[in-house]
Write an enzyme that holds these catalytic residues in place. Structure first.
Site, mmCIF file in Angstrom:
data_model
loop_
_atom_site.group_PDB
_atom_site.id
_atom_site.type_symbol
_atom_site.label_atom_id
_atom_site.label_comp_id
_atom_site.label_asym_id
_atom_site.label_seq_id
_atom_site.Cartn_x
_atom_site.Cartn_y
_atom_site.Cartn_z
ATOM 1 N N CYS A 3 -24.196 -4.204 -1.413
ATOM 2 C CA CYS A 3 -23.445 -2.972 -1.126
ATOM 3 C C CYS A 3 -24.414 -1.859 -0.704
ATOM 4 C CB CYS A 3 -22.635 -2.540 -2.351
ATOM 5 S SG CYS A 3 -21.820 -0.944 -2.074
ATOM 6 N N ASP A 9 0.827 -1.216 0.000
ATOM 7 C CA ASP A 9 0.000 0.000 0.000
ATOM 8 C C ASP A 9 0.855 1.257 0.000
ATOM 9 O OD1 ASP A 9 -2.600 -0.628 -0.125
ATOM 10 O OD2 ASP A 9 -3.096 -0.185 1.957
ATOM 11 N N CYS A 66 -17.970 4.424 -1.978
ATOM 12 C CA CYS A 66 -17.648 3.290 -1.092
ATOM 13 C C CYS A 66 -17.450 3.777 0.353
ATOM 14 C CB CYS A 66 -16.385 2.599 -1.597
ATOM 15 S SG CYS A 66 -15.783 1.313 -0.487
ATOM 16 N N CYS A 83 -19.371 -6.244 1.420
ATOM 17 C CA CYS A 83 -19.220 -7.014 0.179
ATOM 18 C C CYS A 83 -18.332 -8.237 0.365
ATOM 19 C CB CYS A 83 -18.711 -6.135 -0.962
ATOM 20 S SG CYS A 83 -17.164 -5.294 -0.620
ATOM 21 N N CYS A 112 -22.454 -9.472 -3.818
ATOM 22 C CA CYS A 112 -21.779 -8.253 -3.352
ATOM 23 C C CYS A 112 -22.410 -7.006 -3.976
ATOM 24 C CB CYS A 112 -20.280 -8.322 -3.643
ATOM 25 S SG CYS A 112 -19.866 -8.632 -5.371
#
Ligand code: SF4
Ligand code: SF4
Length: 338
Positions: A211, A144, A226, A256, A207
């Protein structure tokens, strides 16, 4: 020796080296490890379109490094291969976090110690060992922390397939995994026995249907809708049309993943206790959520103390208090008080 026999011998040596590296990763505790060639993304048009549609929200840093993401050799020009690893931070079928009055839910990956540290510490140890054995070779660790399309490379390295929720899914471990890796100039190649996983989503749309904000279309997530983005990355107030949909999530969202059949319970469990929820008496037991009233009263010192060593420290004091206020408002509304 003929040229083809020589090539075969060279390939064999590269496979032997690759197997040894993968075995070392597994010995370091990574749940999954594999290698793939260091090559440009096969989904460049999709990635460019995602940015062009503004689906990254206000994460301008993602867009700034958009082109770099498409070719990992822009991060390490000497790179020939990528070693990709994954930790499993929660078992399939994990029942937490649950909804509880007065508590804001936290996504599972942030229940324990900060994964950046856990993963990078081992990647750096691996890098140091490999440098000692192969002086002059180049390495760059990522978790990341570099513009790398980690999931795509993980798929190429045999760690799973990318589901319609855009997460990496392993047929045995599910998707509660975190990725990292090493770019390297070592001539590694996928050993012939390295698994390749086909897409097993099939006709499933769980999913997409579950959501809360309608952020998912097949194989694409609109990050600007999101809840993970809204509670972790976005610094501005939550858009009014999404406030209620955020529900009581205070840091991230797992919906999800919870509904995905590939995360259904099996007997095997994640065994790295550092990812287990941190026990904290002030918050009614293990940290699967945060006490909303307490968070609203946090000072900067409280936040620093309570989130030390956690991935949740990404949220500023203002953001985490905003999230707590939204979660509390949504819980009151659900209880018919607002
Ligand atoms: S994390 Fe939550 S809000 Fe984001 S795509 Fe998944 S279900 Fe939707
Ligand atoms: S819920 Fe269904 S469609 Fe979504 S990622 Fe899992 S298997 Fe694929």
């Amino acid at each position: 020796m003929g040229e083809s026999a020589e090539n075969a011998g060279q390939r064999e040596r590269m496979e032997v080296l690759s197997r040894a590296v993968i075995a070392r990763c597994r010995a370091m505790g990574f749940a999954l490890a594999g290698v793939c060639e260091c090559s440009p993304s096969e989904h460049a048009e999709h990635v460019r379109a995602w940015f062009a549609q503004g689906r990254h929200g206000s994460m301008a840093y993602l867009a700034r490094l958009g082109e770099e993401r498409l070719d990992p050799r822009r991060v390490l020009p000497e790179a020939r291969a990528i070693i990709v690893v994954a930790d499993q931070y929660a078992p399939r079928g994990d029942a937490s976090p649950v909804k509880r009055d007065g508590v804001g839910r936290v996504a599972r990956y942030a229940h324990g110690e900060d994964y950046h540290v856990l993963i990078k510490d081992r990647l750096h140890a691996l890098r140091d060992e490999l440098i000692a054995e192969h002086p002059g070779e180049h390495f760059r660790a990522f978790c990341d922390t570099a513009p790398i399309l980690e999931r795509e490379h993980a798929q190429r390295a045999g760690l799973g397939w990318i589901g319609k929720n855009t997460l990496l899914i392993h047929p045995r471990l599910g998707s509660y995994t975190l990725l990292g890796g090493l770019l390297t100039s070592l001539p590694l190649v996928p050993p012939r026995e390295q698994e390749r996983h086909e897409d097993h989503c099939g006709s499933c749309t769980r999913c997409i249907d579950a959501c809360p904000t309608g952020a998912i279309s097949a194989y694409s997530v609109d990050a600007s809708r999101c809840i993970s983005y809204l509670t972790i990355e976005r610094r501005e107030p939550t858009p009014p049309d999404l406030r209620e949909k955020v529900s009581d999530w205070i840091f991230g969202c797992d919906v999800c993943q919870e509904v995905c059949p590939h995360n259904a319970p099996v007997r095997a469990a994640a065994d790295d206790e550092r990812y287990a929820p941190r026990v904290n008496d002030a918050y009614r037991g293990p940290r699967r959520g945060l006490d909303l009233l307490a968070v609203l009263g946090w000072t900067a010192e409280d936040r620093a103390r309570e989130l030390r060593g956690s991935a949740m420290k990404r949220a500023t004091l203002e953001m985490i208090r905003r999230n707590a206020a939204t979660a509390m408002e949504n819980q009151r509304r659900a209880a018919g008080e607002a």
